[in-house]
Design a protein around this motif. Structure first.
Motif, PDB file in Angstrom:
ATOM      1  N   GLN A  41     -29.568 -20.451 -31.869  1.00 48.19           N
ATOM      2  CA  GLN A  41     -28.513 -19.380 -32.512  1.00 48.19           C
ATOM      3  C   GLN A  41     -29.365 -17.918 -32.734  1.00 48.19           C
ATOM      4  OE1 GLN A  41     -26.381 -20.820 -35.825  1.00 48.19           O
ATOM      5  NE2 GLN A  41     -25.422 -22.146 -34.575  1.00 48.19           N
ATOM      6  N   THR A  42     -30.659 -18.164 -33.074  1.00 45.30           N
ATOM      7  CA  THR A  42     -31.256 -16.917 -33.222  1.00 45.30           C
ATOM      8  C   THR A  42     -32.064 -16.303 -31.926  1.00 45.30           C
ATOM      9  OG1 THR A  42     -33.557 -18.468 -33.553  1.00 45.30           O
ATOM     10  CG2 THR A  42     -31.958 -17.773 -35.646  1.00 45.30           C
ATOM     11  N   LEU A  43     -32.106 -17.009 -31.136  1.00 38.64           N
ATOM     12  CA  LEU A  43     -32.735 -16.357 -29.586  1.00 38.64           C
ATOM     13  C   LEU A  43     -31.873 -15.464 -29.007  1.00 38.64           C
ATOM     14  CD1 LEU A  43     -33.827 -19.857 -28.190  1.00 38.64           C
ATOM     15  CD2 LEU A  43     -35.250 -18.061 -29.238  1.00 38.64           C
ATOM     16  N   PRO A  44     -32.376 -14.731 -28.292  1.00 39.58           N
ATOM     17  CA  PRO A  44     -31.759 -13.538 -27.624  1.00 39.58           C
ATOM     18  C   PRO A  44     -30.984 -14.260 -26.392  1.00 39.58           C
ATOM     19  CG  PRO A  44     -33.986 -13.526 -26.971  1.00 39.58           C
ATOM     20  CD  PRO A  44     -34.054 -14.439 -28.099  1.00 39.58           C
ATOM     21  N   PRO A  45     -29.921 -13.680 -25.837  1.00 38.76           N
ATOM     22  CA  PRO A  45     -28.977 -14.221 -24.989  1.00 38.76           C
ATOM     23  C   PRO A  45     -29.697 -14.984 -23.559  1.00 38.76           C
ATOM     24  CG  PRO A  45     -28.187 -12.246 -25.564  1.00 38.76           C
ATOM     25  CD  PRO A  45     -29.488 -12.251 -26.009  1.00 38.76           C
ATOM     26  N   ALA A  46     -29.570 -15.934 -23.098  1.00 36.04           N
ATOM     27  CA  ALA A  46     -30.181 -16.617 -21.770  1.00 36.04           C
ATOM     28  C   ALA A  46     -30.242 -15.614 -20.687  1.00 36.04           C
ATOM     29  CB  ALA A  46     -29.864 -17.990 -21.777  1.00 36.04           C
ATOM     30  N   GLU A  47     -31.172 -15.211 -19.965  1.00 37.86           N
ATOM     31  CA  GLU A  47     -31.164 -14.645 -18.893  1.00 37.86           C
ATOM     32  C   GLU A  47     -32.250 -15.316 -17.875  1.00 37.86           C
ATOM     33  OE1 GLU A  47     -31.695 -10.657 -19.228  1.00 37.86           O
ATOM     34  OE2 GLU A  47     -29.929 -10.401 -20.499  1.00 37.86           O
ATOM     35  N   ILE A  48     -32.047 -15.477 -16.796  1.00 34.94           N
ATOM     36  CA  ILE A  48     -32.922 -15.914 -15.715  1.00 34.94           C
ATOM     37  C   ILE A  48     -34.327 -15.011 -15.507  1.00 34.94           C
ATOM     38  CG2 ILE A  48     -33.541 -16.894 -13.405  1.00 34.94           C
ATOM     39  CD1 ILE A  48     -30.568 -17.518 -13.210  1.00 34.94           C
TER      40      ILE A  48
ATOM     41  N   VAL B 248     -34.970 -18.260 -18.040  1.00 32.95           N
ATOM     42  CA  VAL B 248     -34.782 -18.571 -19.345  1.00 32.95           C
ATOM     43  C   VAL B 248     -35.988 -18.786 -20.344  1.00 32.95           C
ATOM     44  CG1 VAL B 248     -33.802 -20.536 -20.817  1.00 32.95           C
ATOM     45  CG2 VAL B 248     -32.646 -19.677 -18.972  1.00 32.95           C
ATOM     46  N   ALA B 249     -37.245 -18.998 -19.616  1.00 31.46           N
ATOM     47  CA  ALA B 249     -38.143 -18.938 -20.365  1.00 31.46           C
ATOM     48  C   ALA B 249     -38.592 -17.970 -21.174  1.00 31.46           C
ATOM     49  CB  ALA B 249     -39.695 -19.411 -19.243  1.00 31.46           C
ATOM     50  N   MET B 250     -38.096 -16.806 -20.783  1.00 29.21           N
ATOM     51  CA  MET B 250     -38.558 -15.408 -21.422  1.00 29.21           C
ATOM     52  C   MET B 250     -38.103 -15.424 -22.728  1.00 29.21           C
ATOM     53  SD  MET B 250     -40.186 -13.571 -19.449  1.00 29.21           S
ATOM     54  CE  MET B 250     -39.818 -11.815 -20.263  1.00 29.21           C
ATOM     55  N   ARG B 251     -36.704 -15.968 -23.085  1.00 28.49           N
ATOM     56  CA  ARG B 251     -36.171 -16.040 -24.265  1.00 28.49           C
ATOM     57  C   ARG B 251     -36.983 -16.736 -25.422  1.00 28.49           C
ATOM     58  NH1 ARG B 251     -31.368 -20.255 -25.221  1.00 28.49           N
ATOM     59  NH2 ARG B 251     -30.517 -18.384 -26.144  1.00 28.49           N
ATOM     60  N   TRP B 252     -37.674 -17.820 -24.952  1.00 30.62           N
ATOM     61  CA  TRP B 252     -38.582 -18.539 -25.827  1.00 30.62           C
ATOM     62  C   TRP B 252     -40.027 -17.862 -26.242  1.00 30.62           C
ATOM     63  CZ3 TRP B 252     -36.600 -22.631 -28.445  1.00 30.62           C
ATOM     64  CH2 TRP B 252     -35.662 -23.154 -28.235  1.00 30.62           C
ATOM     65  N   SER B 253     -40.336 -17.150 -25.190  1.00 33.31           N
ATOM     66  CA  SER B 253     -41.612 -16.555 -25.041  1.00 33.31           C
ATOM     67  C   SER B 253     -41.939 -15.405 -26.240  1.00 33.31           C
ATOM     68  CB  SER B 253     -42.045 -16.020 -23.954  1.00 33.31           C
ATOM     69  OG  SER B 253     -41.213 -14.885 -23.467  1.00 33.31           O
ATOM     70  N   HIS B 254     -40.719 -14.793 -26.781  1.00 26.88           N
ATOM     71  CA  HIS B 254     -40.522 -13.736 -27.640  1.00 26.88           C
ATOM     72  C   HIS B 254     -39.804 -14.149 -28.899  1.00 26.88           C
ATOM     73  CE1 HIS B 254     -42.144 -11.328 -24.624  1.00 26.88           C
ATOM     74  NE2 HIS B 254     -41.235 -11.165 -23.848  1.00 26.88           N
ATOM     75  N   SER B 255     -39.745 -15.645 -29.181  1.00 33.10           N
ATOM     76  CA  SER B 255     -38.950 -15.911 -30.207  1.00 33.10           C
ATOM     77  C   SER B 255     -39.861 -16.060 -31.558  1.00 33.10           C
ATOM     78  CB  SER B 255     -38.558 -17.509 -29.962  1.00 33.10           C
ATOM     79  OG  SER B 255     -39.613 -18.481 -29.751  1.00 33.10           O
TER      80      SER B 255
END
Length: 249
Positions: A212-219, A221-228
């Motif tokens: 819920q704290t991650l940015p919206p998923a975009e292709i 998807v690995a990008m949203r986890w790299s900046h968490s």
């Protein structure tokens, strides 16, 4: 011009995800549920596995196209000729195996490219892709070297994006999981970024941060986890804790 060449590869963003380290308890909890005969995780809620669609979403890799295959030549002449064609330099290789090129050397070449000519741009993109192949998509246990067998695939610049890199990456992960599931195996190589991000997305109870704290998923998807924003709480979780979380999710 630089953006056009980078975009043509379709998966240069993967490098930003980095190599995920320190998740041995989670890896052990997942591997012990892997069944090599069906290439599937058997969980209390049923059978699940990674698909080509998952690879396309997580890494942004093409899953259609030509197979990633070819012949292997481990001779010094082959390595030198291929390296000069791709990097315009003689390679720096592993002391233990002359077929492996040092990724740090490739990264330094990439960072030094002036990007002021078409050839410089192409060399930059080839370096970036080769670095991704060795550090993210087809990693071995050293994580510091990549096999020279991938070099011929990068020579024809116009064909690089036509290969089904996603299919090869998934097959590599399947094979790594099958090897690691043997009782006498102590380490695992392969695209662990793909495995962990898939597991976090599919099983939020074991994710290192709340989805819920991650940015919206975009292709990809690995990008949203790299900046968490990550905490160190997950470092204290044991294999038994991950087993419990998976069993009662």
């Amino acid at each position: 011009m630089v953006e056009n060449y980078l975009r043509s590869t379709r998966f240069y963003h993967v490098s930003r995800t980095g190599v995920i380290r320190g998740f041995h308890p989670l890896l052990a909890a997942l591997v012990e549920r892997w069944r090599p005969e069906i290439h599937t995780f058997v969980l209390p809620v049923g059978k699940v596995t990674m698909t080509l669609e998952d690879v396309a979403h997580i890494f942004g890799l093409p899953i259609d196209g030509e197979p990633v295959s070819g012949w292997i030549d481990c001779s010094a002449d082959f390595l030198q000729s291929q390296s000069i064609a791709i990097f315009s330099r003689e390679p720096i290789v592993s002391h233990s195996s002359k077929s492996y090129i040092k990724l740090g050397w490739v990264r330094r070449i990439k960072d030094a490219e002036p990007l002021d000519t078409e050839e410089s741009i192409r060399r930059y993109v080839r370096c970036q892709i080769f670095y991704l192949l060795g550090s993210t998509l087809f990693t071995d246990k050293s994580t510091a070297y990549a096999h020279a067998k991938y070099l011929p695939l990068l020579r024809d610049f116009e064909r690089i994006h036509t290969y089904s890199w996603g299919s090869a990456c998934l097959a590599h992960l399947y094979r790594a999981l099958c090897r690691t599931s043997r009782y006498d195996t102590k380490e695992m190589d392969g695209p662990l970024n793909l495995l962990f991000i898939w597991a976090w997305d599919q099983m939020s109870c074991i994710a290192l941060v709340s989805t819920q704290t991650l940015p919206p998923a975009e292709i990809p998807v690995a990008m949203r986890w790299s900046h968490s924003e990550r905490t160190t709480a997950w470092l204290s979780k044991t294999v038994a804790k991950f087993r419990h979380d998976i069993d009662y999710m």
